[in-house]
Design a protein around this motif. Structure first.
Motif, short mmCIF file in Angstrom:
data_model
loop_
_atom_site.label_atom_id
_atom_site.label_comp_id
_atom_site.label_asym_id
_atom_site.label_seq_id
_atom_site.Cartn_x
_atom_site.Cartn_y
_atom_site.Cartn_z
N THR A 252 18.90 31.45 -21.39
CA THR A 252 19.03 30.44 -20.35
C THR A 252 20.47 29.92 -20.22
O THR A 252 20.96 29.75 -19.10
CB THR A 252 18.06 29.28 -20.61
OG1 THR A 252 16.72 29.77 -20.48
CG2 THR A 252 18.26 28.16 -19.61
N ILE A 309 10.58 30.30 -11.88
CA ILE A 309 11.55 29.28 -11.54
C ILE A 309 12.97 29.83 -11.53
O ILE A 309 13.80 29.44 -10.69
CB ILE A 309 11.43 28.07 -12.52
CG1 ILE A 309 12.24 26.88 -12.00
CG2 ILE A 309 11.84 28.46 -13.92
CD1 ILE A 309 11.92 25.58 -12.70
N LYS A 310 13.27 30.76 -12.43
CA LYS A 310 14.62 31.34 -12.45
C LYS A 310 14.90 32.12 -11.17
O LYS A 310 16.01 32.07 -10.62
CB LYS A 310 14.81 32.25 -13.67
CG LYS A 310 15.23 31.51 -14.93
CD LYS A 310 15.65 32.50 -16.00
CE LYS A 310 16.27 31.81 -17.21
NZ LYS A 310 16.75 32.77 -18.22
N ILE A 313 15.56 29.68 -8.34
CA ILE A 313 16.91 29.11 -8.42
C ILE A 313 17.94 30.16 -8.01
O ILE A 313 18.92 29.84 -7.32
CB ILE A 313 17.19 28.61 -9.85
CG1 ILE A 313 16.27 27.42 -10.18
CG2 ILE A 313 18.64 28.19 -10.02
CD1 ILE A 313 16.31 26.99 -11.63
N ARG A 347 22.95 23.91 -10.01
CA ARG A 347 22.25 25.08 -10.58
C ARG A 347 22.33 25.08 -12.10
O ARG A 347 21.38 25.51 -12.77
CB ARG A 347 22.84 26.38 -10.03
CG ARG A 347 22.81 26.50 -8.51
CD ARG A 347 21.45 26.24 -7.91
NE ARG A 347 21.53 26.12 -6.46
CZ ARG A 347 20.57 25.65 -5.70
NH1 ARG A 347 19.43 25.23 -6.23
NH2 ARG A 347 20.73 25.57 -4.38
N GLN A 350 19.64 22.64 -13.12
CA GLN A 350 18.30 23.17 -12.88
C GLN A 350 17.92 24.22 -13.91
O GLN A 350 16.78 24.25 -14.41
CB GLN A 350 18.23 23.78 -11.47
CG GLN A 350 18.19 22.75 -10.36
CD GLN A 350 18.12 23.40 -8.99
OE1 GLN A 350 18.70 24.46 -8.77
NE2 GLN A 350 17.43 22.76 -8.06
N LEU A 351 18.85 25.11 -14.24
CA LEU A 351 18.53 26.18 -15.19
C LEU A 351 18.35 25.63 -16.61
O LEU A 351 17.48 26.10 -17.35
CB LEU A 351 19.62 27.24 -15.15
CG LEU A 351 19.55 28.19 -13.95
CD1 LEU A 351 20.84 28.97 -13.79
CD2 LEU A 351 18.37 29.15 -14.09
N SER A 354 15.01 23.92 -16.76
CA SER A 354 13.88 24.67 -16.19
C SER A 354 12.71 24.84 -17.17
O SER A 354 11.55 24.73 -16.74
CB SER A 354 14.35 26.03 -15.67
OG SER A 354 14.96 26.79 -16.70
N VAL A 357 10.87 21.60 -17.05
CA VAL A 357 10.27 21.39 -15.73
C VAL A 357 8.98 22.20 -15.58
O VAL A 357 7.97 21.71 -15.06
CB VAL A 357 11.27 21.74 -14.61
CG1 VAL A 357 10.58 21.77 -13.26
CG2 VAL A 357 12.41 20.75 -14.60
N VAL A 358 9.01 23.45 -16.01
CA VAL A 358 7.82 24.29 -15.92
C VAL A 358 6.67 23.67 -16.71
O VAL A 358 5.53 23.58 -16.23
CB VAL A 358 8.13 25.72 -16.43
CG1 VAL A 358 6.83 26.52 -16.56
CG2 VAL A 358 9.08 26.42 -15.48
#
Length: 625
Positions: A252, A309-310, A313, A347, A350-351, A354, A357-358
């Motif tokens: 990640t 999700i990746k 993004i 970004r 977000q990454l 992630s 978030v998931v």
């Protein structure tokens, strides 16, 4: 003078940090992570302080002719640094994001088997990033550009014991290299356009650019198109967009720093850096804006239907970069820079969050399920809505497009040469090459029209050898020898063009010979140890039992492809400087040979040394993992 020392330090700091990291043991995580954090922190403090000082001084562009690597009077290979507003924004964003990722990675990768390898590669990437951003001419930019490509491959293939990460690493590197054809041809055309290795600061001289463009408008348009191809491949614009989600197979943190925030924006950087050159070419601006707009529309639709999700993004980032292409084409430099910084920070965030978030959304959906609300797409006719959905789900078949129009034709041509075995290579091509050498030293016996045709013919033969190496499945040593032979054919082809110092040819071939010899010995050594598992039909994972041999072969492969660790890197530029302005076909054949040869070399390395180990007593991940 003080500017020269400070700006040079922005390259030296990552370089020193990377070299020291190679010497540290991988058994102790703390010294390695502290070194990486200290290196990046020092860079961030230095960059921030210097940008403030530069703004106070009036924000004047600074060009530094740093190091004259090669100069024979007619040709000069110069390491040149350039600092302006574009450099300032990219340097600061790069240093800040890398600082965050480094701090995050210290704990995220704790107890990971490749901890040292990750930080080695990340510091190498950081060096390449700063070198590219500070580049003041095409030669320096291409130096960093190539380093970015190989660091991308190494980070995507970080989980080298798995099939999918290794396969996707090869795929991403291949698309990177295909885009490099554009920048190589743009550099070649630029040499003839300016009759020198032009510094980027001269692009700001509008009178000089206009005068040259009035005389060589066609060449100028060709340079702009070459730059667009390179930028589109680097920033995952159409038709190259499918590589970005495949690049998310790495850890990640590497996904965040490479493909979320920094590396993927280098296409925008290339266009911003060269904008003063092509800004008065309306056709180039329309083409760049159209590519960006189409990419935005296609990527937006793909991002809406992705289940991971990746991938969401990735395509969302591609869509934003498409808008940046439009902004650059419209001449909105400041907006593009602000857009770049905002997208990079978003970004990255977000990454990095992630996984959390998931996990949160799964729980939230379980307890607070809400039916899907009516969206814009629901107002479309059902046939159109379903067609767009299926196309977006299949990512508009962009992978199939690249395979069908680029890689499959090369493989088909290569398979037509299956009669070439190690024995037949010596039987057929050595006599032809000997004949070529005889004709070179006795050109008075050649009919002039035939002599003009020979460079193209020899370059074409070299390219065919590379195509065969790319499609070879049985003999790794044959593929290796074919790529070496290609370099000799290129040298012979260009030698027919004009009379020049033979030392230039030896500069080019010296790295080829040394790297080729070392790589061939490594293959022979591996064949003796692993004879039943020595072909290119699958991934064998020999890096487990032969890590040192794997490293030696990788270095030899990089040297053979013209990576900046051998004189061949300078030799490639020297060779292209002797290809005449009207010999586009010769330049195209040579550039394709270099690019496909590099892909074939990485493919040999990946097939033999990476992937799940073929022997069952090693841990073996599922093929789908």
């Amino acid at each position: 003078m003080e500017n020269q020392y400070i700006i040079s330090a922005f390259v030296l700091i990552p370089l020193i940090g990377f070299l020291i990291s190679l010497l540290l043991s991988g058994n102790n995580e703390r010294p390695l992570s502290r070194l990486a954090l200290f290196t990046v922190s020092l860079q961030l403090i230095g960059v921030t302080g210097y940008i403030v000082y530069w703004i106070i001084q009036g924000m004047h562009p600074i060009n530094i002719r740093e190091l004259d690597i090669y100069n024979n009077g007619e040709y000069q290979f110069l390491l040149d640094f350039y600092f302006d507003s574009i450099t300032a924004v990219y340097l600061f964003v790069g240093a800040f994001v890398t600082f965050l990722i480094t701090r995050y990675s210290r704990f995220y990768l704790h107890m990971e088997e490749g901890y040292k390898r990750f930080f080695n590669t990340m510091l190498f990437f950081f060096l390449a990033y700063n070198l590219t951003v500070l580049s003041g001419n095409f030669e320096t930019l291409f130096l960093g550009w190539e380093m970015l490509g190989i660091s991308s491959f190494l980070l995507i293939a970080f989980y080298r014991n798995r099939y999918i990460p290794v396969r996707n690493a090869v795929k991403v590197f291949s698309i990177y290299r295909i885009g490099d054809i554009g920048i190589i041809l743009a550099m070649w055309a630029s040499h003839h356009f300016w009759h020198e290795n032009i510094a980027f600061i001269k692009f700001n001289n509008s009178e000089l650019v206009s005068a040259q463009m009035a005389q060589h408008g066609g060449v100028g348009l060709m340079i702009a198109i070459g730059l667009l191809i390179a930028a589109a491949a680097k920033s995952a614009q159409l038709p190259f967009s499918s590589w970005l989600p495949r690049a998310m197979e790495g850890p990640t943190p590497s996904s965040a720093i490479f493909y979320g925030s920094l590396s993927v924006h280098f296409g925008v950087f290339l266009l911003l850096r060269t904008f003063p050159f092509w800004e008065h070419q309306l056709s180039a601006r329309i083409l760049i804006g159209t590519v960006g707009l189409l990419t935005t529309l296609v990527s937006y639709s793909i991002a809406r239907v992705q289940s991971t999700i990746k991938t969401q993004i990735a395509y969302a980032s591609i869509a934003q970069i498409g808008l940046m292409f439009v902004e650059v084409a419209l001449g909105w430099e400041t907006l593009a820079l602000v857009h770049f910084a905002g997208n990079a920070f978003l970004r990255t965030y977000q990454l990095l969050v992630s996984p959390s978030v998931v996990a949160y959304m799964i729980r939230d959906q379980f307890y607070h399920f809400k039916p899907k609300e009516i969206s814009l797409e629901d107002t479309f006719p059902k046939r159109l809505e379903f067609s767009l959905y299926v196309l977006s789900l299949k990512e508009w078949n962009l992978d199939n497009f690249m395979n069908h129009w680029v890689f499959s034709p090369i493989k088909k041509i290569g398979r037509k040469l299956d009669f070439l075995t190690p024995k037949n290579l010596l039987l057929y091509f050595l006599p032809i090459y000997a004949l070529g050498l005889f004709l070179y030293f006795n050109q008075e016996y050649i009919y002039p029209p035939i002599r003009d045709f020979l460079p193209i013919f020899f370059a074409f033969l070299g390219m065919m050898l590379v195509f065969k190496a790319f499609s070879e499945r049985i003999y790794p040593r044959l593929a290796w020898m074919l790529i070496i032979a290609n370099h000799f054919w290129i040298a012979l082809a260009v030698s027919f063009n004009e009379t020049f110092d033979s030392n230039q040819t030896w500069i080019y071939l010296s790295g080829v010979v040394v790297s080729g010899f070392i790589g061939y010995l490594a293959l022979e050594n591996l064949l003796k140890k692993e004879r039943p598992y020595f072909d290119l039909n699958q991934y064998y994972g020999h890096v487990y039992e032969h890590p040192k041999l794997s490293l030696i072969f990788l270095i030899a492969a990089l040297g053979l492809m013209g990576f900046p660790i051998s004189p061949t890197f300078i030799g490639v530029d020297l060779i292209f400087s002797h290809i005449h302005e009207d010999q586009f076909l010769l330049a195209f054949f040579d550039s394709v040979s270099f690019i496909i040869g590099g892909i074939a070399l990485i493919r040999i390395y990946a097939r033999l040394f990476l992937g799940p180990h073929v022997k069952n007593y090693h841990e073996k991940a599922l093929k789908s993992s």
